[in-house]
Design a protein around this motif. Structure first.
Motif, short mmCIF file in Angstrom:
data_model
loop_
_atom_site.label_atom_id
_atom_site.label_comp_id
_atom_site.label_asym_id
_atom_site.label_seq_id
_atom_site.Cartn_x
_atom_site.Cartn_y
_atom_site.Cartn_z
N LEU A 175 -3.59 -1.95 7.17
CA LEU A 175 -2.38 -1.28 6.42
C LEU A 175 -1.63 -0.86 7.70
O LEU A 175 -0.84 -0.70 7.64
CB LEU A 175 -3.53 -0.21 6.42
CG LEU A 175 -3.30 1.14 5.68
CD1 LEU A 175 -1.77 0.91 4.42
CD2 LEU A 175 -4.21 2.40 5.57
N ARG B 153 2.28 -1.56 6.85
CA ARG B 153 2.96 -0.28 6.27
C ARG B 153 3.32 0.66 7.07
O ARG B 153 3.97 1.96 6.48
CB ARG B 153 1.52 0.00 4.92
CG ARG B 153 1.63 -0.81 3.99
CD ARG B 153 3.13 -1.50 3.54
NE ARG B 153 3.07 -2.32 2.11
CZ ARG B 153 4.34 -2.89 1.85
NH1 ARG B 153 5.31 -3.36 2.08
NH2 ARG B 153 3.83 -3.17 0.22
N GLY C 221 0.30 8.94 10.84
CA GLY C 221 -0.06 9.01 9.76
C GLY C 221 -0.88 9.52 8.53
O GLY C 221 -1.28 8.86 6.95
N LYS D 295 -5.71 -0.92 0.06
CA LYS D 295 -5.95 0.63 1.08
C LYS D 295 -5.29 1.95 0.69
O LYS D 295 -3.93 1.12 0.67
CB LYS D 295 -6.69 0.41 2.19
CG LYS D 295 -8.11 0.31 2.88
CD LYS D 295 -7.93 0.34 3.83
CE LYS D 295 -9.50 -0.18 4.77
NZ LYS D 295 -9.88 0.98 4.54
N MET D 296 -4.89 3.09 0.50
CA MET D 296 -3.74 3.82 0.36
C MET D 296 -3.71 4.61 1.06
O MET D 296 -4.54 5.49 1.52
CB MET D 296 -3.44 4.31 -1.29
CG MET D 296 -2.71 4.69 -1.43
SD MET D 296 -1.99 4.25 -3.55
CE MET D 296 -2.99 5.34 -3.94
N MET D 297 -2.27 5.41 1.92
CA MET D 297 -2.15 5.96 2.01
C MET D 297 -2.07 7.49 1.29
O MET D 297 -1.96 7.29 0.59
CB MET D 297 -0.85 5.81 3.40
CG MET D 297 -0.87 4.69 3.94
SD MET D 297 -0.12 4.29 5.31
CE MET D 297 0.32 5.67 6.16
N ARG E 215 2.04 5.22 0.03
CA ARG E 215 2.15 3.19 0.69
C ARG E 215 0.34 2.59 0.31
O ARG E 215 -0.48 3.36 1.03
CB ARG E 215 2.60 3.28 2.25
CG ARG E 215 3.56 3.82 2.23
CD ARG E 215 4.33 3.70 3.48
NE ARG E 215 4.37 5.00 4.64
CZ ARG E 215 3.96 5.42 5.36
NH1 ARG E 215 4.73 4.71 6.02
NH2 ARG E 215 3.38 6.79 6.13
N GLN E 216 0.34 1.55 0.63
CA GLN E 216 -0.10 0.57 -0.36
C GLN E 216 -0.78 -0.29 0.41
O GLN E 216 0.42 -1.36 0.76
CB GLN E 216 -0.54 0.78 -1.57
CG GLN E 216 -1.89 0.33 -2.25
CD GLN E 216 -1.54 0.21 -3.40
OE1 GLN E 216 -0.45 0.20 -4.12
NE2 GLN E 216 -2.86 -0.23 -3.97
N GLN E 217 -1.51 -1.48 1.18
CA GLN E 217 -1.98 -2.67 1.99
C GLN E 217 -3.69 -2.97 0.83
O GLN E 217 -4.21 -2.57 1.32
CB GLN E 217 -2.23 -2.15 3.00
CG GLN E 217 -2.24 -4.03 3.32
CD GLN E 217 -1.21 -4.44 3.72
OE1 GLN E 217 0.42 -4.46 3.96
NE2 GLN E 217 -1.27 -5.82 3.47
N ILE E 218 -3.33 -4.58 0.48
CA ILE E 218 -3.62 -4.59 0.15
C ILE E 218 -4.66 -5.72 1.58
O ILE E 218 -3.53 -6.39 2.32
CB ILE E 218 -3.46 -6.29 -1.20
CG1 ILE E 218 -3.12 -5.71 -2.09
CG2 ILE E 218 -4.69 -7.12 -1.07
CD1 ILE E 218 -2.48 -6.10 -3.52
N ASP F 44 2.72 -5.70 -1.50
CA ASP F 44 1.29 -5.33 -1.00
C ASP F 44 0.68 -5.96 -0.26
O ASP F 44 -0.25 -4.96 0.98
CB ASP F 44 1.25 -4.11 -2.13
CG ASP F 44 0.95 -2.94 -3.04
OD1 ASP F 44 2.36 -2.85 -2.02
OD2 ASP F 44 1.16 -2.37 -3.77
#
Lengths: 241, 241
Positions: free
Chosen positions: A153, A157, A239, B76-78, B82-85, B196
């Motif tokens: 992450l 991001r 963040g 996962k998401m902030m 903002r998101q990351q796979i 993502d």
DNA sequence: CGTTATCTTGACTGCTGTCAAGTTATGTGG
DNA sequence: CCACATAACTTGACAGCAGTCAAGATAACG
């Protein structure tokens, strides 16, 4: 506790293991005193100075290790030289890839370190014999997986500023776990290594550290020594809310 | 094989499990027929259509699952969106975080999927009773850790072009494992999801796919159907030598 | 056939990388 | 202890890759 009994108890534990950190949190904590004695007969405790390789990417792994002191960096390299640090190991972490002949990455001492290494076949056998040992290693692997995914992450991001703050926050909470609100520590990594960990260049890392300094979120002495007066503020800059 | 004996053998295996993929490569392959019958009594097989959440980030995990069909994305998401796979799971992967009460990430069906889920306490007990089961899950965890770390190199050090090529190569080798030199497949992820996964925007993903098309490295029909005439060439474009 | 979601393309901005120079630490021999 | 050499870090100017914003094209769906 009865002193006599304590002596008897300690006499069953190899001398070099008695004050060893890895015997509690690490893999050795899951072993019986008999197993500890046997493992100790074949284990080698050694110092590895900063920058020295412990195992190389693609190399056959014939020994596992425990980190006793210092920080070990795990990294991957592309054929053209681009490099990415994919994890850091602190005491008393276990070092080595179970169930696979070759190492998938390079392990290198980031600071001066001390490790205790033992032959692979012996530990493999003990894992098969001792469910608690397998459980600990399984648990550490899942923790490393969680850490790796958290870092994905960060890599994918976050901005350069957030990346550097995330790194500092991670180090602060690992090196100085006691203090809840503020922290002081020496960076275990050079700017180049920090760049390789964050997917940034040296210059960008340097610029972002300067910015965090000017914002009053950190203070830096002698390039390596960092003080964080307010960890929450650093975490916000990273963040994480 | 003797037909009569085969029938007797199969009669010891629950009907729904007989043709199940997860019974071989997956966790169920490590179970005795007695355990399989018991687990089956409590398990629920269900379809999850694309976009539906299986478990949420921070949620308590009271059931584990096996992926039987389709692709599940782990992300996962902030707090700002903002998101990351951080991983994809294919059949017959195991889904769930051992040794921890809460899920550290969100699991969501990327395509229409089918999963088989069972109560956590029952599998936890079977893991304690069955070393082979613990070993399989440990082994899968280490494989996922290797994959996560490979992806960290992609996220941190590759260009947009290389990232997209890396993604296509990974999908090609997972979906169509037979063909060594060329591959054809449907993308399990939308452009937004690919972004993502790669830490890119939709627009950049789209542009890079167009570039790979114009270079003749891939052909695309109906946005989702991809053909790779030369996997080695795609792998080179991905920066892997 | 129309509506909506998804994807593509273009113009422009801005963040981070690149290249270069300068500064500060570290270590070594006199 | 100091002078020097080397390594590590910082700062500046500029360029380029990927992001942003906007519009248009294609596919999916009722």
């Amino acid at each position: 506790m009865d002193v006599a009994r304590k002596d008897i108890h300690n006499s069953q534990i190899p001398v070099v293991c008695r004050s060893c950190e890895a015997r509690h949190g690490g893999v050795c904590g899951a072993l019986s005193s008999g197993q500890l004695i046997e493992l100790n007969r074949h284990s080698v405790r050694r110092e590895v100075s900063a920058g020295c390789e412990i195992v190389g990417q693609g190399e056959a792994v014939c020994r596992y290790s425990s980190v006793l002191r210092g920080v070990v960096k795990l990294s991957k390299m592309m054929s053209d030289g681009r490099q990415q640090i994919v994890g850091l190991q602190f005491s008393p972490d276990f070092l080595g890839r179970l169930f696979l002949h070759e190492s998938t990455l390079t392990a290198e001492a980031a600071t001066d370190t001390e490790i205790c290494s033992f032959p692979r076949p012996i530990l493999d056998r003990m894992i098969a014999e001792t469910p608690e040992l397998g459980h600990r290693l399984h648990s550490q692997a899942l923790q490393e997986l969680d850490d790796a995914r958290d870092w994905m992450l960060t890599l994918g991001r976050k901005t350069a500023q957030e990346k550097v703050a995330s790194f500092l926050y991670m180090i602060a909470t690992h090196i100085d776990p006691d203090s809840a609100d503020c922290a002081t520590f020496d960076l275990p990594l050079s700017r180049a290594d920090i760049g390789d960990f964050l997917g940034l260049t040296i210059e960008t890392v340097s610029r972002q550290i300067t910015k965090l300094r000017k914002l009053g979120i950190i203070t830096v002495e002698n390039n390596r020594h960092v003080t964080v007066p307010d960890l929450d503020r650093l975490n916000t800059a990273a963040g994480n809310d």
